[in-house]
Every structure is written in C-alpha cells, then in structure tokens.
Design an enzyme around this catalytic site. Structure first.
Site, mmCIF file in Angstrom:
data_model
loop_
_atom_site.group_PDB
_atom_site.id
_atom_site.type_symbol
_atom_site.label_atom_id
_atom_site.label_comp_id
_atom_site.label_asym_id
_atom_site.label_seq_id
_atom_site.Cartn_x
_atom_site.Cartn_y
_atom_site.Cartn_z
ATOM 1 N N GLU A 210 0.813 -1.231 0.000
ATOM 2 C CA GLU A 210 0.000 0.000 0.000
ATOM 3 C C GLU A 210 0.836 1.266 0.000
ATOM 4 O O GLU A 210 1.723 1.446 0.841
ATOM 5 C CB GLU A 210 -0.936 0.014 1.216
ATOM 6 C CG GLU A 210 -1.842 1.244 1.252
ATOM 7 C CD GLU A 210 -2.947 1.147 2.282
ATOM 8 O OE1 GLU A 210 -3.673 2.151 2.454
ATOM 9 O OE2 GLU A 210 -3.095 0.091 2.915
ATOM 10 N N LYS A 226 -8.452 -1.006 1.291
ATOM 11 C CA LYS A 226 -9.431 -1.327 2.327
ATOM 12 C C LYS A 226 -10.416 -2.340 1.731
ATOM 13 O O LYS A 226 -11.074 -2.064 0.727
ATOM 14 C CB LYS A 226 -10.158 -0.061 2.779
ATOM 15 C CG LYS A 226 -11.080 -0.235 3.961
ATOM 16 C CD LYS A 226 -10.354 -0.691 5.208
ATOM 17 C CE LYS A 226 -9.338 0.281 5.724
ATOM 18 N NZ LYS A 226 -8.705 -0.210 6.981
#
Length: 399
Positions: A210, A226
């Site tokens: 990420e 997410k």
C-alpha cells in the site's frame, strides 16, 4: 551528534537487504552516509527535524514539486537518496492526535532516516544458517480482540466515529541470523515496498502493498487499500459484491482526499481509480488511486503532517479514531501502521508499513488488523487479521 531533539549517527549499519522502495537501478549498491533518529518523548517537531536533516544532506525536501525529472546518473560516492521510516506514534504527534500504548520494541526509533551513497560494488546477501523461530504469543486473545471490535461498533452507534482500524500484536522468540527470514518477508508476492531497514540491534522487513504517499512527475498520489477476501474466484466476487466493504473503502478514500486537499501547494484532488481489486499473496484487496497536481512549493514536513498516520489504518474522523485506538489497543503499534520508503532526487515514495515485521535481537514482532464499521462481524474481523498475518509467519518460518 544531537540535532534538535533527534540524533544524527555516522556509524555503519548491518546489511540485511535492500531498503524498502529503493530504486532498482541502485542495484543494492548502498553505503550509509549518515542516519537520523527521533524517539517518542524526544523534544522538537519530528517532521521538521527530519526535513532539516534531509535538506542538510542535499535532498529536495523543501520543494517536492521539483522532484520531477532525474536528468543525471548518480555516480559512485554520490548521495543517491534516503530510506525513511515514520512510526504510527510519530504520525500521531505530527497530526496532533492521542498517542497510544508504548511500543513493544522501544529500541527502534519513531522517526528514522538513512542517507545512502552509491558504493562501487553490490552488497552480498548470501544465505546463512542457524535461524530458529519459537512459538508465537499474541498480546490479546481472540475474545479480547472481538470485544475491542464490539466497543468500536458501540462508539460508532453513539456517533463518536464512523470507522476505526483495530490492530493486534504478536511476538515469538528466535535464535540465529534473522537476515534470510527478513528477506523472505520482503520478497512476498505483491510487496510493492518489499525491503529491509536496519539499525543498531534491530531490523524491520516489509511486504507492504500500500502506498501512503508518492510524489512523482509533479503529482502527489495516495493508494488506500481497504477490503480483503481470499484470493479465489469466489473471494473476488464476494469482495466486489460487498456493500459493507465498498462503503468502508469509500469512507477512507474521502478521508484521504481531504488529507491531500488540506496540503498547501496542491491543485484539485481527483480519484483516478476506485475500488480496483489487487492481489497480495493469497488475498484479494480493494485499492483506489487518489492524486493531485503540485502547483506550489510543498515541504516534506507539511506533507507528513497532512497524511500521517495513514487514514486506512486509523479510521474516520482521523483524530477521533486515534483516541479510540489509544483506548482499546493494549500494545503499541511499533513499526506497523506507519510510513516506510524512499526519498530520491527525483521522487518520494512511502508505503504504509502494514505487513511489516521487526526483530530486536531476542524476539520477532508482527501486527495485523482491519477496519471496523457498524456492520462488522467480530469473528470475521478476527479471522481477517489472522489471514493477513499468516503469510508473514510462514515466510519467517521458511515455508
């Protein structure tokens, strides 16, 4: 040498592996020029102290917008860039939030930067023997983890927060040389920021997929992740079809759009990609891309204050979520949920230090968690955290 609350160190560091985010064309040819350390409780503004240190080493931190075009080849002996690490605790200080429980690895600084110069030869990371990993010990039980999730759901029902990321910690004893095990972690598939960063008596390895923040070609970019499911056809369909996961994801995208919009020197913020499904080891994860042009001077210290700690590992609103985290998590986040990456002459690229482990000479430490909404099922959330930790534990074992 003390540096306004931080420490600048010129001693050599152990070569465990290439630093996270280091450009491939460096070819692991790194010699340490100097290092900066700041611990929770030290005086001074950690964001400004870090920026001053890097500026003093000739790196373009006072106007990140000019990191747009690498026009020269950096020769041997020249500064090629710096590895950067900012803990979740340091991010809380920068954001003005509530700082949580102490780190289980207090020897590791909360802000750490290592300036490298190119060496004439590549470092040899040959395999070694003697690594043995003992049994894992969780810092809370599955029941305690589930209870914390229920407490977050109650806080959401009261209107205190909309979402909170809850993280657990585990550790295991080890003997022998941890270098090969750390490099296995850094080499996990999908590790956009795979690498190892070391200091005096400790090292951390990340397999993070990420992007917390990237500055390249005149744009500032964040890629929040997410939403997680097993990397099967059914898992992919379930992730794409989940209204709960999509709502949670969009909430964090909005939070990170706001973080970039508050940063002086940026133009209009846009969502370039929304809820794209990517793979990390045996998991599908949903990722979006949010960016803005840099149309003015953007200072590294201001950028860190705007984006740290990352929204996808805190929650929304960010400061209210940090207060919940501090109240609920019995063990500090340590090296996890912070920022870890590289600053070069032509770009900045910091990953979120999820999927990250550390060793301190006696134990190996790992963290995992997930975002909690009003619709979260505690048992499912506990299982998701275990699924994220599984590949790290397997890589450390040598599986």
């Amino acid at each position: 040498m003390f540096h306004g609350g931080g420490v600048v160190d010129h001693s050599p560091l152990p070569p465990f592996g290439a630093p996270p985010g280091a450009p491939a064309d460096c070819g692991a040819r790194h010699d340490v020029l100097s290092a900066f350390r700041w611990h929770r409780g030290d005086p001074g503004d950690p964001a400004e102290l870090l920026a001053a240190f890097l500026d003093g080493n000739g790196l373009p931190v006072r106007n990140l917008g000019r990191t747009g075009d690498k026009k020269k080849t950096i020769g041997d002996g020249a500064v090629c860039g710096a590895a950067l690490y900012v803990s979740a605790d340091a991010g809380c200080v920068m954001a003005g939030g509530v700082v949580g429980a102490p780190s289980p690895v207090p020897s590791i600084p909360d802000v750490y930067a290592v300036v490298y110069r190119h060496s004439a030869s590549q470092t040899d990371f040959s395999p070694s023997k003697g690594w043995s990993l003992g049994p894992w010990r969780d810092s809370w039980s599955r029941a305690d983890h589930a209870h914390a999730i229920d407490q977050v759901r109650a806080a959401i029902a009261r209107g205190d927060v909309y979402q909170v990321n809850v993280v657990g910690h585990a550790s295991a004893p080890y003997t022998g040389d941890p270098g090969p095990a750390l490099r296995r972690v850094a080499g996990l598939p999908g590790a956009r920021y795979g690498g190892v960063l070391a200091g005096d008596g400790w090292a951390m390895a990340t397999a993070s997929p990420e992007t917390l923040v990237e500055v390249r070609h005149g744009r500032v970019i964040t890629r929040p992740i997410k939403g997680t499911r097993p990397a099967t056809d059914a898992g992919r369909f379930e992730l794409l079809a989940s209204a709960k996961e999509r709502a949670e994801h969009v909430m964090i995208v909005d939070l990170e759009r706001n973080d970039l919009a508050r940063l002086p020197g940026t133009g209009p913020v846009r969502v370039d990609e929304l809820f794209a499904v990517r793979r990390w080891v045996g998991l599908w994860q949903a990722e979006s891309v949010v960016s803005a042009p840099l149309d003015g001077d953007v200072d590294l210290a201001a950028l860190l204050r705007a984006v740290c700690p990352g929204g996808s590992v805190t929650g929304a609103p960010k400061l209210a979520a940090l207060a919940q985290i501090a109240a609920l998590e019995p063990v500090g986040r340590g090296v996890s949920m912070g920022a870890l990456g590289w600053l070069g002459h032509d770009h900045l690229d910091l990953g979120l230090s999820i999927r990250t482990v550390t060793v301190d000479g006696r134990r190996v430490h790992a963290w995992a968690g997930g975002g909690i909404t009003i619709d979260s099922d505690p048992a499912d959330e506990v299982a998701e955290a275990a699924a994220k930790a599984g590949p790290l534990r397997a890589a450390l074992r040598g599986a």
